[in-house]
Design an enzyme around this catalytic site. Sequence first.
Site, PDB file in Angstrom:
ATOM      1  N   GLN A  62       0.878  -1.160   0.043  1.00 28.79           N
ATOM      2  CA  GLN A  62       0.104   0.122   0.005  1.00 28.79           C
ATOM      3  C   GLN A  62       0.801   1.235   0.024  1.00 28.79           C
ATOM      4  OE1 GLN A  62      -1.938   0.508   3.448  1.00 28.79           O
ATOM      5  NE2 GLN A  62      -3.360   2.071   3.042  1.00 28.79           N
TER       6      GLN A  62
ATOM      7  N   GLU B 207      -4.712   8.927  17.794  1.00 28.56           N
ATOM      8  CA  GLU B 207      -5.270  10.563  17.782  1.00 28.56           C
ATOM      9  C   GLU B 207      -6.278  10.704  16.633  1.00 28.56           C
ATOM     10  OE1 GLU B 207      -1.979   9.771  17.985  1.00 28.56           O
ATOM     11  OE2 GLU B 207      -1.758  10.040  20.302  1.00 28.56           O
TER      12      GLU B 207
ATOM     13  N   GLU C 147      -9.017  -1.190   5.955  1.00 27.73           N
ATOM     14  CA  GLU C 147      -7.697  -1.349   6.607  1.00 27.73           C
ATOM     15  C   GLU C 147      -7.882  -1.437   7.980  1.00 27.73           C
ATOM     16  OE1 GLU C 147      -4.875   1.973   6.322  1.00 27.73           O
ATOM     17  OE2 GLU C 147      -3.414   0.216   6.791  1.00 27.73           O
TER      18      GLU C 147
HETATM   19  C1  FAD Z   1       4.437  -0.668  11.227  1.00 27.14           C
HETATM   20  C2  FAD Z   1       3.979   0.393  10.225  1.00 27.14           C
HETATM   21  C3  FAD Z   1       3.501   0.070   9.184  1.00 27.14           C
HETATM   22  C4  FAD Z   1       2.998   0.732   7.948  1.00 27.14           C
HETATM   23  N1  FAD Z   1       2.536   0.345   6.797  1.00 27.14           N
HETATM   24  C5  FAD Z   1       2.144   1.249   5.913  1.00 27.14           C
HETATM   25  C6  FAD Z   1       2.044   0.854   4.663  1.00 27.14           C
HETATM   26  O1  FAD Z   1       1.954  -0.354   4.150  1.00 27.14           O
HETATM   27  N2  FAD Z   1       1.545   1.800   3.714  1.00 27.14           N
HETATM   28  C7  FAD Z   1       1.339   3.046   3.932  1.00 27.14           C
HETATM   29  O2  FAD Z   1       1.077   4.019   3.250  1.00 27.14           O
HETATM   30  N3  FAD Z   1       1.592   3.521   5.343  1.00 27.14           N
HETATM   31  C8  FAD Z   1       2.178   2.507   6.267  1.00 27.14           C
HETATM   32  N4  FAD Z   1       2.344   3.137   7.377  1.00 27.14           N
HETATM   33  C9  FAD Z   1       2.291   4.647   7.720  1.00 27.14           C
HETATM   34  C10 FAD Z   1       1.161   4.979   8.716  1.00 27.14           C
HETATM   35  O3  FAD Z   1      -0.036   4.888   8.054  1.00 27.14           O
HETATM   36  C11 FAD Z   1       1.768   6.368   9.173  1.00 27.14           C
HETATM   37  O4  FAD Z   1       2.860   6.302  10.005  1.00 27.14           O
HETATM   38  C12 FAD Z   1       0.497   7.269   9.970  1.00 27.14           C
HETATM   39  O5  FAD Z   1      -0.705   7.282   9.406  1.00 27.14           O
HETATM   40  C13 FAD Z   1       0.855   8.350  10.796  1.00 27.14           C
HETATM   41  O6  FAD Z   1       1.489   9.172   9.879  1.00 27.14           O
HETATM   42  P1  FAD Z   1       3.161   9.826  10.173  1.00 27.14           P
HETATM   43  O7  FAD Z   1       3.831   8.666  10.654  1.00 27.14           O
HETATM   44  O8  FAD Z   1       3.705  10.789   8.937  1.00 27.14           O
HETATM   45  O9  FAD Z   1       2.899  10.741  11.209  1.00 27.14           O
HETATM   46  P2  FAD Z   1       2.221  12.113  11.399  1.00 27.14           P
HETATM   47  O10 FAD Z   1       0.994  12.198  10.609  1.00 27.14           O
HETATM   48  O11 FAD Z   1       3.360  13.083  11.067  1.00 27.14           O
HETATM   49  O12 FAD Z   1       1.852  12.305  12.961  1.00 27.14           O
HETATM   50  C14 FAD Z   1       2.707  12.632  13.953  1.00 27.14           C
HETATM   51  C15 FAD Z   1       1.908  12.720  15.382  1.00 27.14           C
HETATM   52  O13 FAD Z   1       1.113  13.762  15.151  1.00 27.14           O
HETATM   53  C16 FAD Z   1      -0.319  13.327  15.606  1.00 27.14           C
HETATM   54  N5  FAD Z   1      -1.226  14.122  14.537  1.00 27.14           N
HETATM   55  C17 FAD Z   1      -1.099  14.211  13.316  1.00 27.14           C
HETATM   56  N6  FAD Z   1      -2.380  14.964  12.890  1.00 27.14           N
HETATM   57  C18 FAD Z   1      -3.097  15.124  13.932  1.00 27.14           C
HETATM   58  C19 FAD Z   1      -4.455  15.642  13.808  1.00 27.14           C
HETATM   59  N7  FAD Z   1      -5.128  16.102  13.095  1.00 27.14           N
HETATM   60  N8  FAD Z   1      -5.066  15.623  15.367  1.00 27.14           N
HETATM   61  C20 FAD Z   1      -4.291  15.095  16.369  1.00 27.14           C
HETATM   62  N9  FAD Z   1      -3.152  14.605  16.180  1.00 27.14           N
HETATM   63  C21 FAD Z   1      -2.608  14.509  14.964  1.00 27.14           C
HETATM   64  C22 FAD Z   1      -0.152  11.919  15.196  1.00 27.14           C
HETATM   65  O14 FAD Z   1      -1.053  11.246  15.951  1.00 27.14           O
HETATM   66  C23 FAD Z   1       1.053  11.539  15.706  1.00 27.14           C
HETATM   67  O15 FAD Z   1       1.334  11.482  16.958  1.00 27.14           O
HETATM   68  C24 FAD Z   1       2.832   2.263   8.515  1.00 27.14           C
HETATM   69  C25 FAD Z   1       3.207   2.814   9.747  1.00 27.14           C
HETATM   70  C26 FAD Z   1       3.872   1.687  10.700  1.00 27.14           C
HETATM   71  C27 FAD Z   1       4.089   2.119  12.167  1.00 27.14           C
END
Ligand code: FAD
Length: 390
Positions: A106, A359, A224
Amino acid sequence: MDIDARIDQLLEGYDPATTPDREFLGRQFDLGLAWVHFPEGRGGLDASPKYQEAIDARITAAGGPRIGARNPIAGMAAPTLLTHGSPDQLDHYLRPMFTCEDIWCQLFSEPGAGSDVAALATRAQRDGDEWLVNGQKVWTTMAHRARWGLLVARTDPEAPKHKGMSYFVLDMQAPGVEVRPLRQMTGEAEFNEVYLTDVRIPDAERLGAEGEGWRVAMTTLMNERVSIGGSVAPRGSGPIGEAVRLWRARPADQQDPATKDRLMRRWVEAEVGRLTNLRAQQMRQVGNPGPEGSIAKLAFAELNKSVFELCLDLLGPAGMLYRSYEMIRPEEAGFGGDGDVAKAFLRVRANSIEGGTSEIMKNILGERVLGLPGDVRTDKDVPWSTVPRS
Ligand SMILES: Cc1cc2nc3c(=O)[nH]c(=O)nc-3n(C[C@H](O)[C@H](O)[C@H](O)COP(=O)(O)OP(=O)(O)OC[C@H]3O[C@@H](n4cnc5c(N)ncnc54)[C@H](O)[C@@H]3O)c2cc1C
């Protein structure tokens, strides 16, 4: 032939102990027992999805293979294809996806677009009957094994962010696709960075209309959440079963009331989560799941973390030992840690991030279920190209 008779036929003709997994799964698909609510000929029987749990339970009890950890994206790729794919795509992709001949990944998240995936910047530009794709994806689970990817890319930067994206099936072996491992704190690199440089995708591999990528992505994301948190395991199984096992293994003089109270609280939470999932599953008739998937996903993530914290405490000093931090690129993605409690403790930290953070789940529940005022979104109705990005 009814569903039970089909399971009998599968298990009698294809002994799980001696049949290669791919052959067994292929027969399961052909008998309509892969995704029972899918149409006949596409892995299903047009039946209610409520039968799937019982089918899986019988097949698992007989020692049959499960595809969840091996092809973890299949649980959302299959319903996305079914809802938005062409008959040719369904013919081509569904069966090898279920047999795990083709692993899927994905490609949504980017360095600047995780929680806010609609901010993504990977660009797809039309070139005749093809699209030319450039950009970078991140955290892509199983990309190192994947044959196909679910890709969302920006096709119109002048449209507001949710309206300028399109959704594609990407050939992970196409020229210009580069997969680099990203190591997790378990030592493994279960996910990856994926660089896309002048990658060509035929327009026939677009899912949904041009500019409708967000709508298609919502189908994937709703599924998902359910595929991560919404399964109904038998009572007392899974992580909570592990905690009970460790409790029982403790010498009698270490079975103190305070720890027992902690264990019982986790047991009650696990059971409440299980019963909520059971109710949501029974109420869900056909089609795609609604916001209850966010409840399941949130509860599953928080519960898993607290249960494995307890498990580690129950292990005492032995909980500090770890088998190996050697970097491996696994063949399966683990949400639970393959029976190794110390690894599970580390791996489940990611449960409250992957598939949408806790969150974000709370935001969804607050806004869509409780009707609370929405998050502040200043970039919603302006062209994506005018939104400042870091
Ligand atoms: C083990 C693992 C597997 C994954 N596999 C996939 C995959 O196969 N494909 C894929 O596309 N992605 C994948 N992901 C990515 C995952 O979907 C993202 O890490 C996740 O959506 C968070 O995005 P970010 O890491 O950019 O954090 P950010 O969006 O930068 O968030 C950072 C922090 O801010 C908080 N935050 C952000 N926006 C808000 C808001 N509006 N209100 C309150 N709090 C907020 C978040 O909760 C978090 O604590 C994977 C992640 C992990 C850990």
